[in-house]
Design an enzyme around this catalytic site. Structure first.
Site, short mmCIF file in Angstrom:
data_model
loop_
_atom_site.label_atom_id
_atom_site.label_comp_id
_atom_site.label_asym_id
_atom_site.label_seq_id
_atom_site.Cartn_x
_atom_site.Cartn_y
_atom_site.Cartn_z
N SER A 54 0.83 -1.20 0.00
CA SER A 54 0.00 0.00 0.00
C SER A 54 0.88 1.26 0.00
O SER A 54 1.64 1.47 -0.94
CB SER A 54 -0.97 -0.04 1.19
OG SER A 54 -2.00 0.90 1.06
N ASP A 97 -9.87 -4.94 -5.13
CA ASP A 97 -9.11 -3.92 -4.40
C ASP A 97 -9.14 -2.62 -5.21
O ASP A 97 -8.40 -2.45 -6.18
CB ASP A 97 -7.68 -4.38 -4.19
CG ASP A 97 -6.86 -3.40 -3.35
OD1 ASP A 97 -7.37 -2.29 -3.07
OD2 ASP A 97 -5.72 -3.74 -2.98
N HIS A 131 -13.06 -2.13 2.25
CA HIS A 131 -11.59 -2.18 2.23
C HIS A 131 -11.06 -3.61 2.40
O HIS A 131 -9.85 -3.81 2.48
CB HIS A 131 -11.03 -1.29 3.33
CG HIS A 131 -11.47 0.14 3.22
ND1 HIS A 131 -11.16 0.93 2.14
CD2 HIS A 131 -12.21 0.92 4.06
CE1 HIS A 131 -11.67 2.15 2.31
NE2 HIS A 131 -12.32 2.16 3.46
#
Length: 233
Positions: A113, A188, A200
């Protein structure tokens, strides 16, 4: 809480050996954790490290959790971007240190991320917009790429989720592209760049959806392709 404490201890970074100190590891994993994860390599990074260690045995594996805030202050503008720059600098400095002191150690770079942004920018030399020249970290020397066996990224922000980072391209640098593998889980929206969603779940599953293990297998394949160093004469 006990489990979390154990994981935090296991994720503590390994100090780069200096001349006359502990021996250099065969493999050194440099991993940047995701947003708001505790210092270290984070949950996804730990799963990746554990899988790599199991597959690499009996080779030794060192670990460095990139030291940066992993801030969730996404609306912080330049302040937020400087957090990213701090991570890029720490990762680049660690890589340079390993290559200098442990030239036979093979590096595996990774990130999840926000951490994927850090690692991608560390390899590309791209600096977020609005960062003063003096605040930008030095790019990695070209020759360092030869010591990097693999780059693995999970859930790299794209589209709407990438704009806050102030980088037009969040891509692995050309010298590393052929040894890189990126994972974006189905559903995602962070890495697919599709319309934002309140779900999420897919973005938070990289440590348990098998992709961290697949990344470790990929890294081991890359390591196997490298020719062993000739012994010193």
């Amino acid at each position: 809480m006990a489990v979390a404490s154990v994981l935090a201890i296991a994720a503590l970074p390994v100090i780069v050996p200096t001349a006359g100190s502990q021996s250099c590891p065969d493999i050194d994993v440099v991993f940047a954790r995701g947003t708001a994860e505790s210092p270290g390599v984070g949950g996804v990074g730990q799963r990746f490290v554990d899988s790599l260690r199991a597959q690499a045995f009996p080779r030794t594996v060192g670990v460095h959790g990139v030291n940066y805030p992993a801030s969730d202050n996404f609306t912080g503008g330049t302040v937020f971007k400087l957090n990213i720059v701090e991570g890029v600098r720490d990762e680049a400095n660690h890589v340079r240190g390993v290559v200098s002191v442990c030239p036979n150690t093979k590096l595996v770079l990774g990130g999840y991320s926000q951490g994927a942004v850090v690692t991608a920018l560390a390899t590309s030399g791209v600096v977020p917009t609005g960062i003063a020249r003096g605040a930008a970290p030095l790019p990695l020397p070209a020759g360092v790429a030869d010591n990097v066996a693999a780059v693995v990224l999970f859930g790299t922000p794209a589209g709407w989720s990438a704009t806050k980072y102030g980088a037009a391209d969040i891509d692995v640098g050309p010298a590393y592209a052929s040894k890189a593998l990126e994972f974006c889980a189905p559903g995602d929206a962070v890495c697919s760049g599709t319309v934002p969603t309140q779900d999420h779940g897919p973005h938070q599953q990289y440590g348990v959806n098998g992709m961290a293990d697949r990344a470790a297998t990929f890294a081991m394949g890359r390591l196997a392709e490298l020719k062993p160093e000739s012994p010193a004469s």
